[in-house]
Scaffold this active site. Structure first.
Site, PDB file in Angstrom:
ATOM      1  N   SER A 131      32.239  40.369  39.050  1.00 37.66           N
ATOM      2  CA  SER A 131      31.981  40.613  40.648  1.00 37.66           C
ATOM      3  C   SER A 131      33.374  40.974  41.310  1.00 37.66           C
ATOM      4  CB  SER A 131      31.496  39.067  41.060  1.00 37.66           C
ATOM      5  OG  SER A 131      32.391  38.200  40.369  1.00 37.66           O
ATOM      6  N   ALA A 133      36.241  42.028  39.443  1.00 37.17           N
ATOM      7  CA  ALA A 133      37.341  43.032  39.060  1.00 37.17           C
ATOM      8  C   ALA A 133      36.437  43.770  37.796  1.00 37.17           C
ATOM      9  CB  ALA A 133      38.694  42.670  38.421  1.00 37.17           C
ATOM     10  N   GLN A 134      36.937  45.047  37.248  1.00 38.18           N
ATOM     11  CA  GLN A 134      36.534  45.650  36.210  1.00 38.18           C
ATOM     12  C   GLN A 134      37.681  46.178  35.226  1.00 38.18           C
ATOM     13  OE1 GLN A 134      34.015  48.707  37.868  1.00 38.18           O
ATOM     14  NE2 GLN A 134      35.369  50.349  37.331  1.00 38.18           N
ATOM     15  N   LYS A 149      43.090  46.144  34.215  1.00 39.10           N
ATOM     16  CA  LYS A 149      42.232  45.414  34.979  1.00 39.10           C
ATOM     17  C   LYS A 149      42.324  45.772  36.410  1.00 39.10           C
ATOM     18  CE  LYS A 149      40.223  40.725  35.649  1.00 39.10           C
ATOM     19  NZ  LYS A 149      40.110  39.519  34.969  1.00 39.10           N
ATOM     20  N   ASP A 284      37.589  28.642  32.341  1.00 35.39           N
ATOM     21  CA  ASP A 284      36.457  29.737  32.366  1.00 35.39           C
ATOM     22  C   ASP A 284      36.154  29.954  30.975  1.00 35.39           C
ATOM     23  OD1 ASP A 284      34.353  30.849  33.589  1.00 35.39           O
ATOM     24  OD2 ASP A 284      35.217  32.842  34.154  1.00 35.39           O
TER      25      ASP A 284
END
Length: 539
Positions: A131, A133-134, A149, A284
Site C-alpha cells: 500500500s 511502496a513497491q 524500494k 510487523d
C-alpha cells in the site's frame, strides 16, 4: 470534493454492510439504539441475519489500502475484537495494483539524479507491491544484487484524506457510548497515523534497519540486510538483496533439514530479547517479512521491512514483565495490584475484588499443561476481566501486543508442543534481576559520568552559596522581612491619615453650606457620612 465523495462512500458502505443493524443488536450504544432503529429500512429488516465479521473485512477492502492496513493492524487486538472478527481481518492482504515500472524509474531518477550511473541492471517489473511502496530488483555497478524500494506517487494526500475520515468515525463512535470511549479509538487512529507516516519516510526506515542490525551485531541467528545510505532519500531506498526461504514455506524448510522446534523456540526468544533487552522491536513480523537462511550448520532469521518499529517506556516494560511473571506463578494479588499501579484500571478499584475476578477467569486456563497456555488467551482473559472494572485500553502497548501475537502464532505453527513459558520465563527473570541491585546503580552512574563531570566544577560554589546563606548572610532574610514590615506599617499609616483627611473634608463642606449641598436632607446625609467613615476606617 474528493473528501465529500469519500465520506459519502463510507456512509454508503456503513449501511450496505448492515453495520447499523449490528450496532442495534449489540450493547455498545445503549439507549442510543433509536438513532439507527428509526431508519426506515431497519424497521422492516431489523431481524436480518448478518455476518458482521465478514462485512467489516469487506468494508476495509472496498475502502482501499489505507483501511486494509488499519484492518491488518487491529486484527491482533484481541482485547477489542472477538475471535471471529479478528480472524476475518487477519485475511486482509495488501493486494495492491503496482504502479508502472517507468513511473518507479522516473521517481528514482528524480531522487538519485541518474539511475543509469548507479545500476547496471534495473527490473521494471516489481517483485512486491504494497500500500505504501513497491520493490524492484536491481544490480549496482559494483556487481552487488540489491532491491530498490520506491514510495508510491501521491500516496501522502490519500493518507491525509483517509486518516482525517478515520478520526471523524472514531469521534462519532466515542460519542455513542462509554464502551467505545474506553477503547481509546482516537488514540488508536493517532498511533496508526504515526505508524503509517513513518512508513512514508524511507530515511527513517533505513535508520531503523541500522539500529536493529547494531542490536543484533553479535548474534549468529539474526541477520539484517545492509542499507546503502549513499543511495537513500525519503522516497527511495537501496538495500542488499537477500536470498532465503520465506518462513511460511514449510516444504522448502523441510528439504533444507531445518528444525521446526528450533525455529519456534528462537522466534519466541527473538521477541522477548527485542522488547525487554533492546527495547526496540520489529513490529510487523508477519511471515512475509521473515526469511530463513542456512548458516554455520544451523539457520538464521533474516528480517526485512523496518517501517514499523516499537519501543516501550521503562515503566511499561517493568510492569509487563512483573505481570507475566506474577500470572504464571498464579500470584493473582500481584496481578491485580499491578493493574492498579499501572493505572490500567481506576485507582479506587477494589484490589481484592479484582484479584478474585482474575482468579475465577484465569485459574482454569492455567490448569492446562503449560505448553497449552496461550499468551494471547491470557491477555484476552485479563482484559475481559479488567474491563468489568473499567479497564482503560493502553494504546502504547498495541504494537507490542501485535508483535507478541504474531510471534506466538509463528511459534505454535512450527511446534504445537512449544512450552512458551519455559522459553520466555528465564529471559524475563534475568531482565528483572538486571533492573535492581548495586550493579544497576553503578551502571547508571557510569552511563551518566559525562553529566556528573560537567556538574563537578560547580559543586564548591554551590556549597559556598548554601554556607553563606545559612551562616554569615543568614541575617539577609531577617533584614528583608523587617524592611517589608516597616513598609507595611507606613502604608497602613498613610491609609489611616488619608482616611482622616477625607473625613474632615466632608464634614467641613457639609457644615459650611449644608443647604446648598444637602437641602432638607442634612441629618440623613450626616448620618450616612458617619456610617461611611465608620465602615471605611482602617483595621
Amino acid at each position: 470534493m474528493n473528501n465529500l465523495s469519500r465520506i459519502i462512500k463510507i456512509i454508503y458502505l456503513f449501511f450496505k454492510y448492515d453495520i447499523d443493524k449490528s450496532l442495534i443488536s449489540s450493547d455498545l450504544i445503549g439507549s442510543k439504539k433509536y438513532l439507527f432503529f428509526l431508519l426506515p429500512w431497519n424497521l422492516i429488516t431489523f431481524r436480518k441475519k448478518i455476518n458482521l465479521a465478514k462485512n467489516i473485512r469487506l468494508i476495509c477492502e472496498d475502502l482501499g489500502p489505507i483501511f486494509v492496513k488499519l484492518g491488518q493492524m487491529i486484527s491482533t487486538r484481541k482485547d477489542l475484537l472477538n475471535d471471529e472478527i479478528a480472524f476475518e481481518l487477519a485475511k486482509l492482504q495488501d493486494n495492491v495494483t503496482p504502479f508502472s515500472g517507468e513511473t518507479a524509474k522516473s521517481i528514482i531518477d528524480q531522487e538519485l539524479n541518474t539511475s543509469s550511473e548507479i545500476f547496471s541492471y534495473f527490473d521494471k517489473k516489481p517483485i512486491a507491491s504494497a500500500s505504501i511502496a513497491q520493490v524492484h530488483a536491481a544490480k549496482l555497478k559494483t556487481g552487488e544484487d540489491v532491491i530498490v524500494k520506491v514510495v508510491r506517487p501521491d500516496i501522502k494526500s490519500k493518507i491525509i484524506q483517509d486518516i482525517s475520515l478515520m478520526k471523524r468515525i472514531a469521534q462519532y463512535l466515542n460519542n455513542l457510548s462509554d464502551d467505545f470511549k474506553r477503547m481509546h479509538l482516537i488514540d488508536i487512529v493517532n498511533d496508526y497515523e504515526m505508524v503509517i507516516y513513518d512508513e512514508l519516510n524511507l530515511i527513517k526506515e533505513a535508520a531503523n534497519a541500522k539500529q536493529i542490525a547494531k542490536n543484533f551485531s553479535k548474534s549468529d541467528y539474526i541477520y539484517i540486510p545492509t542499507v546503502h545510505c549513499t543511495y537513500l532519500t525519503s522516497k527511495v531506498m537501496v538495500m542488499e538483496r537477500i536470498y532465503g526461504i520465506p518462513i511460511n514455506d514449510k516444504e522448502a524448510l523441510m528439504k533444507e533439514g531445518i528444525s521446526f522446534k528450533e525455529i519456534a523456540q528462537k522466534s519466541v526468544e527473538l521477541f522477548f530479547i527485542q522488547v525487554f533487552e533492546h527495547n526496540f522491536f520489529h513490529a510487523d513480523m508477519h511471515p512475509g517479512n521473515i526469511f530463513i537462511q542456512k548458516h554455520n550448520d544451523t539457520f538464521r532469521f533474516v528480517l526485512v521491512d523496518f517501517g514499523i518499529m516499537g519501543s516501550l517506556s521503562e515503566f511499561d516494560k517493568k510492569y509487563l514483565a512483573e505481570n507475566f511473571i506474577a500470572f504464571f506463578n498464579r500470584d493473582y494479588a500481584s496481578v491485580a495490584r499491578l493493574h492498579v499501579e499501572c493505572e490500567w484500571v481506576p485507582k479506587d478499584t477494589n484490589i481484592p475484588s479484582l484479584e478474585s475476578a482474575i482468579r475465577e477467569n484465569c485459574e482454569c486456563m492455567l490448569d492446562k499443561p503449560i505448553k497449552d497456555v496461550s499468551l494471547s488467551d491470557i491477555i484476552v482473559g485479563l482484559f475481559d476481566t479488567a474491563r468489568r472494572f473499567k479497564l482503560e485500553v493502553q494504546p502504547q502497548l498495541i504494537l507490542m501486543q501485535k508483535t507478541l501475537l504474531y510471534t506466538e502464532g509463528l511459534g505454535r505453527e512450527f511446534n504445537p508442543e512449544l512450552d512458551l513459558w519455559k522459553t520466555s520465563k528465564p529471559i524475563l527473570e534475568t531482565w528483572m534481576r538486571e533492573q535492581k541491585g548495586p550493579k544497576v546503580v553503578a551502571k547508571k552512574i557510569f552511563n551518566n559520568i559525562d553529566s556528573y563531570l560537567e556538574i563537578l566544577p560547580e559543586i564548591p560554589s554551590f556549597f559556598r552559596r548554601i554556607s553563606n546563606h545559612y551562616s554569615g548572610n543568614s541575617s539577609d532574610l531577617t533584614k528583608n522581612y523587617e524592611q517589608l514590615k516597616i513598609i507595611e506599617e507606613k502604608i497602613n499609616s498613610n491609609k489611616k491619615r488619608n482616611h482622616i483627611y477625607f473625613s474632615l473634608l466632608v464634614i467641613i463642606i457639609i457644615l459650611i453650606d449644608p443647604t446648598s449641598l444637602l437641602g432638607t436632607y442634612k441629618m440623613e446625609a450626616l448620618v450616612s457620612v458617619a456610617a461611611i467613615m465608620y465602615l471605611s476606617r482602617p483595621t
